[in-house]
Design a protein around this motif. Structure first.
Motif, PDB file in Angstrom:
ATOM      1  N   ASP A 148       0.830  -1.200   0.000  1.00 49.05           N
ATOM      2  CA  ASP A 148       0.000   0.000   0.000  1.00 49.05           C
ATOM      3  C   ASP A 148       0.870   1.258   0.000  1.00 49.05           C
ATOM      4  O   ASP A 148       0.597   2.216  -0.730  1.00 49.05           O
ATOM      5  CB  ASP A 148      -0.930  -0.008   1.219  1.00 49.05           C
ATOM      6  N   TYR A 149       1.930   1.258   0.835  1.00 49.46           N
ATOM      7  CA  TYR A 149       2.844   2.400   0.818  1.00 49.46           C
ATOM      8  C   TYR A 149       3.472   2.581  -0.559  1.00 49.46           C
ATOM      9  O   TYR A 149       3.634   3.714  -1.033  1.00 49.46           O
ATOM     10  CB  TYR A 149       3.946   2.234   1.868  1.00 49.46           C
ATOM     11  N   PHE A 150       3.795   1.493  -1.232  1.00 48.76           N
ATOM     12  CA  PHE A 150       4.412   1.587  -2.548  1.00 48.76           C
ATOM     13  C   PHE A 150       3.381   1.687  -3.673  1.00 48.76           C
ATOM     14  O   PHE A 150       3.709   1.511  -4.848  1.00 48.76           O
ATOM     15  CB  PHE A 150       5.372   0.415  -2.764  1.00 48.76           C
ATOM     16  N   ASN A 151       2.119   1.996  -3.284  1.00 48.10           N
ATOM     17  CA  ASN A 151       1.042   2.348  -4.222  1.00 48.10           C
ATOM     18  C   ASN A 151       0.598   1.196  -5.108  1.00 48.10           C
ATOM     19  O   ASN A 151       0.036   1.411  -6.198  1.00 48.10           O
ATOM     20  CB  ASN A 151       1.430   3.545  -5.098  1.00 48.10           C
ATOM     21  N   THR A 152       0.880  -0.044  -4.676  1.00 47.72           N
ATOM     22  CA  THR A 152       0.384  -1.211  -5.399  1.00 47.72           C
ATOM     23  C   THR A 152      -0.677  -1.888  -4.529  1.00 47.72           C
ATOM     24  O   THR A 152      -1.145  -1.305  -3.555  1.00 47.72           O
ATOM     25  CB  THR A 152       1.541  -2.168  -5.737  1.00 47.72           C
ATOM     26  N   ALA A 153      -1.095  -3.123  -4.890  1.00 44.72           N
ATOM     27  CA  ALA A 153      -2.175  -3.749  -4.132  1.00 44.72           C
ATOM     28  C   ALA A 153      -2.166  -5.262  -4.287  1.00 44.72           C
ATOM     29  O   ALA A 153      -1.653  -5.800  -5.279  1.00 44.72           O
ATOM     30  CB  ALA A 153      -3.530  -3.203  -4.606  1.00 44.72           C
ATOM     31  N   TRP A 154      -2.707  -5.922  -3.296  1.00 41.71           N
ATOM     32  CA  TRP A 154      -3.005  -7.351  -3.337  1.00 41.71           C
ATOM     33  C   TRP A 154      -1.763  -8.207  -3.605  1.00 41.71           C
ATOM     34  O   TRP A 154      -1.717  -9.017  -4.521  1.00 41.71           O
ATOM     35  CB  TRP A 154      -4.116  -7.649  -4.341  1.00 41.71           C
ATOM     36  N   CYS A 155      -0.749  -8.000  -2.778  1.00 40.90           N
ATOM     37  CA  CYS A 155       0.454  -8.851  -2.803  1.00 40.90           C
ATOM     38  C   CYS A 155       1.008  -8.987  -4.224  1.00 40.90           C
ATOM     39  O   CYS A 155       1.142 -10.085  -4.760  1.00 40.90           O
ATOM     40  CB  CYS A 155       0.153 -10.233  -2.235  1.00 40.90           C
ATOM     41  N   PRO A 156       1.377  -7.892  -4.862  1.00 42.28           N
ATOM     42  CA  PRO A 156       1.654  -7.920  -6.301  1.00 42.28           C
ATOM     43  C   PRO A 156       2.955  -8.633  -6.654  1.00 42.28           C
ATOM     44  O   PRO A 156       3.912  -8.657  -5.877  1.00 42.28           O
ATOM     45  CB  PRO A 156       1.759  -6.430  -6.654  1.00 42.28           C
TER      46      PRO A 156
END
Length: 365
Positions: free
Chosen positions: A257-265
């Motif tokens: 989330d901090y790195f602006n991605t989502a769902w264990c990418p």
């Protein structure tokens, strides 16, 4: 004005002169590189007066064309502003330009890029002001000699009253010490317990002064081999400003989330301000590299800042973490301390199933 910040600024007059340091062949020939031998500490150049660095390009190669493993962790870049004795930038060169693990790879963000061929064209666009000179240094801790090419493009100004903040970048590596996963269930290992202090988080930046944090790249080597869920990134980001206690004003919900991605990418992605450049192997094993640059949303501090992230939820995980933090602040800055020796900067071997859960072998480097 510290250089152009957008296309709209290009039409505005500028009261400065564009200059450059480079490795060009001063004899007029085509040997446009420096020869740097193992153990050399080479001053690339020194600028007098006031100005701002606008762009840096660098590349290097073995002098004898024999490829050296992890070369980009063995070469260190340093920068000094205003006749300071301690560097404001001290980072292994590959990590400085955005990717760890001693490798290069084609990618593009707003402030940092690695371009063709195979990411070996290193570019930086962070503005770096100075009022009384600047100095740039490369140190080789490689096994073999290299040839080193560079441009440092800068502007000279009559004065630099516009900003008293200076650019800084610092590297950190730690093999985090979590809990013994063999003694708890996997759901507890990944999601259990409560962190109500942030005291044992991995530290990306610990700075004293006034300024703003503008981001980081973070590199993780997942050291756990298991058939169970092995997601490395459940840890929350916590940024403590001006000595505040837990919970800090900037408390996040998970690493991705901090790195602006989502769902264990795991899908590789790059954009101006965030990206996932290495997504790991099956079940999130192996090596990961991600970045988040606070260009539009810098994190301001008046006295101090501590940028941290849990290594797994509640700091349960034991993995190999390294990071480069970028920030601007008033001088003097907190001294960095000694950079890890070259042998302790090298990436670790991949973990095999027969070494599952056994990471103690790495704790003594």
């Amino acid at each position: 004005m510290l250089g152009s910040s957008s296309l709209r600024d290009l039409c505005k007059p500028k009261d400065s002169k564009r200059k450059r340091l480079s490795s060009f062949d001063t004899t007029g020939g085509n040997r446009d590189f420096l020869k740097i031998f193992p153990g050399d500490k080479v001053q690339l150049g020194k600028i007098d007066g006031a100005g701002v660095v606008a762009h840096i390009w660098m590349t290097m190669a073995p002098l004898e064309e024999v490829k050296e493993e992890f070369l980009y962790r063995k070469i260190v870049i340093r920068m000094f502003w205003d006749n300071e004795e301690q560097p404001s930038v001290e980072v292994p060169i590959g990590d400085f330009f955005g990717i760890g693990h001693g490798i290069t790879k084609n990618y593009s963000s707003a402030p940092l890029q690695m371009g063709p061929e195979d990411g070996q064209a290193l570019n930086c666009l962070f503005p770096m002001p100075f009022s009384n000179g600047a100095r740039f240094e490369i140190e080789s801790q490689a096994d073999d000699p290299i040839k080193f090419y560079f441009y440092i493009d800068y502007e000279l100004h009559n004065n630099m009253n516009e900003s008293n903040l200076r650019f800084h970048a610092q590297w950190h590596r730690e093999i985090t010490k979590g809990i013994d996963g063999s003694k708890v269930t996997n759901p507890f290992y990944e999601f259990g317990g409560k962190n109500i202090t942030g005291a044992n988080n991995y530290t990306i930046l610990d700075a004293v002064g006034k300024g703003h944090y503008v981001g980081c790249n973070l590199n993780i080597h997942n050291l756990r081999s298991t058939d169970s869920w092995n997601w490395y990134g459940e840890g929350d980001d916590m940024i403590f400003i001006d000595g505040e206690k837990w919970p800090p004003s900037l408390h996040g919900t998970g690493m991705e989330d901090y790195f602006n991605t989502a769902w264990c990418p795991q899908q590789e992605y790059q954009s101006p301000y965030f990206g996932l450049l290495m997504g790991g192997d099956q079940n999130w094993g192996g090596k990961i590299s991600t970045y988040r640059y606070h260009i539009e949303d810098p994190v301001m501090f008046d006295k101090s800042i501590r940028v941290t992230i849990e290594h797994g939820h509640n700091n349960h995980r034991s993995d190999d973490y390294s990071s480069t933090a970028y920030w601007y602040q008033t001088e003097p800055h907190k001294e960095f301390g000694s950079l890890l020796p070259v042998e302790d900067r090298m990436p670790l071997p991949n973990i095999t199933p027969d070494a599952a859960g056994d990471v103690d072998q790495f704790f003594n480097y």
